[in-house]
Design a protein around this motif. Structure first.
Motif, PDB file in Angstrom:
ATOM      1  N   MET A 140      67.830  42.578 -44.533  1.00  0.00           N
ATOM      2  CA  MET A 140      66.392  42.800 -44.571  1.00  0.00           C
ATOM      3  C   MET A 140      66.099  44.278 -44.358  1.00  0.00           C
ATOM      4  O   MET A 140      66.710  44.928 -43.503  1.00  0.00           O
ATOM      5  CB  MET A 140      65.691  41.978 -43.493  1.00  0.00           C
ATOM      6  CG  MET A 140      65.916  40.472 -43.604  1.00  0.00           C
ATOM      7  SD  MET A 140      65.347  39.774 -45.176  1.00  0.00           S
ATOM      8  CE  MET A 140      63.593  40.144 -45.117  1.00  0.00           C
ATOM      9  N   ASN A 141      65.185  44.775 -45.144  1.00  0.00           N
ATOM     10  CA  ASN A 141      64.872  46.199 -45.117  1.00  0.00           C
ATOM     11  C   ASN A 141      63.383  46.424 -44.934  1.00  0.00           C
ATOM     12  O   ASN A 141      62.562  45.619 -45.375  1.00  0.00           O
ATOM     13  CB  ASN A 141      65.267  46.846 -46.453  1.00  0.00           C
ATOM     14  CG  ASN A 141      66.696  46.605 -46.830  1.00  0.00           C
ATOM     15  OD1 ASN A 141      67.612  46.972 -46.104  1.00  0.00           O
ATOM     16  ND2 ASN A 141      66.905  45.997 -47.989  1.00  0.00           N
TER      17      ASN A 141
ATOM     18  N   ILE B 251      68.576  45.889 -41.507  1.00  0.00           N
ATOM     19  CA  ILE B 251      69.361  45.064 -40.596  1.00  0.00           C
ATOM     20  C   ILE B 251      70.110  44.034 -41.429  1.00  0.00           C
ATOM     21  O   ILE B 251      69.520  43.329 -42.259  1.00  0.00           O
ATOM     22  CB  ILE B 251      68.479  44.403 -39.512  1.00  0.00           C
ATOM     23  CG1 ILE B 251      69.344  43.638 -38.506  1.00  0.00           C
ATOM     24  CG2 ILE B 251      67.391  43.517 -40.110  1.00  0.00           C
ATOM     25  CD1 ILE B 251      68.588  43.236 -37.243  1.00  0.00           C
ATOM     26  N   THR B 252      71.417  43.937 -41.222  1.00  0.00           N
ATOM     27  CA  THR B 252      72.216  42.966 -41.955  1.00  0.00           C
ATOM     28  C   THR B 252      72.184  41.612 -41.264  1.00  0.00           C
ATOM     29  O   THR B 252      71.680  41.469 -40.144  1.00  0.00           O
ATOM     30  CB  THR B 252      73.669  43.433 -42.071  1.00  0.00           C
ATOM     31  OG1 THR B 252      74.266  43.377 -40.769  1.00  0.00           O
ATOM     32  CG2 THR B 252      73.766  44.835 -42.636  1.00  0.00           C
TER      33      THR B 252
ATOM     34  N   LYS C  11      73.990  44.601 -38.132  1.00  0.00           N
ATOM     35  CA  LYS C  11      74.227  46.040 -38.270  1.00  0.00           C
ATOM     36  C   LYS C  11      72.922  46.738 -38.628  1.00  0.00           C
ATOM     37  O   LYS C  11      72.182  46.271 -39.491  1.00  0.00           O
ATOM     38  CB  LYS C  11      75.264  46.303 -39.356  1.00  0.00           C
ATOM     39  CG  LYS C  11      75.586  47.778 -39.549  1.00  0.00           C
ATOM     40  CD  LYS C  11      76.626  47.982 -40.626  1.00  0.00           C
ATOM     41  CE  LYS C  11      76.874  49.458 -40.858  1.00  0.00           C
ATOM     42  NZ  LYS C  11      77.864  49.701 -41.931  1.00  0.00           N
ATOM     43  N   LEU C  12      72.669  47.852 -37.975  1.00  0.00           N
ATOM     44  CA  LEU C  12      71.409  48.567 -38.134  1.00  0.00           C
ATOM     45  C   LEU C  12      71.621  49.898 -38.840  1.00  0.00           C
ATOM     46  O   LEU C  12      72.618  50.587 -38.604  1.00  0.00           O
ATOM     47  CB  LEU C  12      70.770  48.823 -36.764  1.00  0.00           C
ATOM     48  CG  LEU C  12      70.608  47.616 -35.845  1.00  0.00           C
ATOM     49  CD1 LEU C  12      70.021  48.048 -34.510  1.00  0.00           C
ATOM     50  CD2 LEU C  12      69.756  46.556 -36.487  1.00  0.00           C
ATOM     51  N   THR C  13      70.647  50.236 -39.675  1.00  0.00           N
ATOM     52  CA  THR C  13      70.620  51.539 -40.335  1.00  0.00           C
ATOM     53  C   THR C  13      69.206  52.078 -40.269  1.00  0.00           C
ATOM     54  O   THR C  13      68.246  51.323 -40.474  1.00  0.00           O
ATOM     55  CB  THR C  13      71.036  51.420 -41.813  1.00  0.00           C
ATOM     56  OG1 THR C  13      72.329  50.834 -41.894  1.00  0.00           O
ATOM     57  CG2 THR C  13      71.047  52.776 -42.493  1.00  0.00           C
TER      58      THR C  13
ATOM     59  N   THR D 268      64.066  42.445 -49.491  1.00  0.00           N
ATOM     60  CA  THR D 268      65.382  41.857 -49.440  1.00  0.00           C
ATOM     61  C   THR D 268      65.901  41.750 -50.868  1.00  0.00           C
ATOM     62  O   THR D 268      65.134  41.884 -51.836  1.00  0.00           O
ATOM     63  CB  THR D 268      65.375  40.484 -48.744  1.00  0.00           C
ATOM     64  OG1 THR D 268      66.733  40.080 -48.491  1.00  0.00           O
ATOM     65  CG2 THR D 268      64.711  39.425 -49.620  1.00  0.00           C
ATOM     66  N   ARG D 269      67.163  41.545 -50.993  1.00  0.00           N
ATOM     67  CA  ARG D 269      67.770  41.417 -52.309  1.00  0.00           C
ATOM     68  C   ARG D 269      68.552  40.113 -52.368  1.00  0.00           C
ATOM     69  O   ARG D 269      69.259  39.756 -51.426  1.00  0.00           O
ATOM     70  CB  ARG D 269      68.691  42.594 -52.598  1.00  0.00           C
ATOM     71  CG  ARG D 269      69.482  42.453 -53.890  1.00  0.00           C
ATOM     72  CD  ARG D 269      70.231  43.704 -54.220  1.00  0.00           C
ATOM     73  NE  ARG D 269      69.334  44.744 -54.693  1.00  0.00           N
ATOM     74  CZ  ARG D 269      69.749  45.890 -55.246  1.00  0.00           C
ATOM     75  NH1 ARG D 269      71.042  46.117 -55.358  1.00  0.00           N
ATOM     76  NH2 ARG D 269      68.878  46.793 -55.649  1.00  0.00           N
TER      77      ARG D 269
END
Length: 114
Positions: free
Chosen positions: A33-34, A50-51, A55-57, A96-97
């Motif tokens: 999710m972005n 966030i995956t 995991k965060l970016t 999201t993709r």
């Protein structure tokens, strides 16, 4: 797939806002999710990701100020925005993709006044 964002509004410099995005039509717990944002005449930029594994970016411009989180029980992703700056003013989109297809929420406007 539906993404419904909420929580935008007006904040003062240094203030806080929280955005939320409710997702349906996807296996949410598996989904990346972005949050993106866009200002007129600019491309959309990735703000935070966030995956499914957590995991965060973050974009460099928001590190230390924004926090992305997810609630898999309620299929929601949130963006806590602290220490807001006028340059954070933008329309924020949940994304999201699935496969090769990108899905976007409607966008929620965040305005930060100095």
């Amino acid at each position: 797939v539906q993404l419904q964002a909420s929580g935008g509004g007006l904040a003062l410099t240094g203030g806080s806002l929280t955005l939320s995005c409710a997702a349906s039509g996807i296996v949410f717990s598996w989904s990346i999710m972005n949050w993106y944002r866009q200002v007129p005449e600019n491309e959309r930029e990735l703000v935070a990701r966030i995956t499914g594994g957590g995991k965060l970016t973050y974009a460099d411009s928001v590190k230390g100020r924004f926090t992305i989180s997810r609630d898999n029980a309620n299929n929601t992703v949130s963006l806590q925005m602290n220490d807001l700056k006028p340059e954070d003013t933008a329309i924020y989109y949940c994304n999201t993709r699935r496969g090769t297809i990108d899905y976007w929420g409607k966008g929620t406007l965040v305005t930060v006044s100095s």
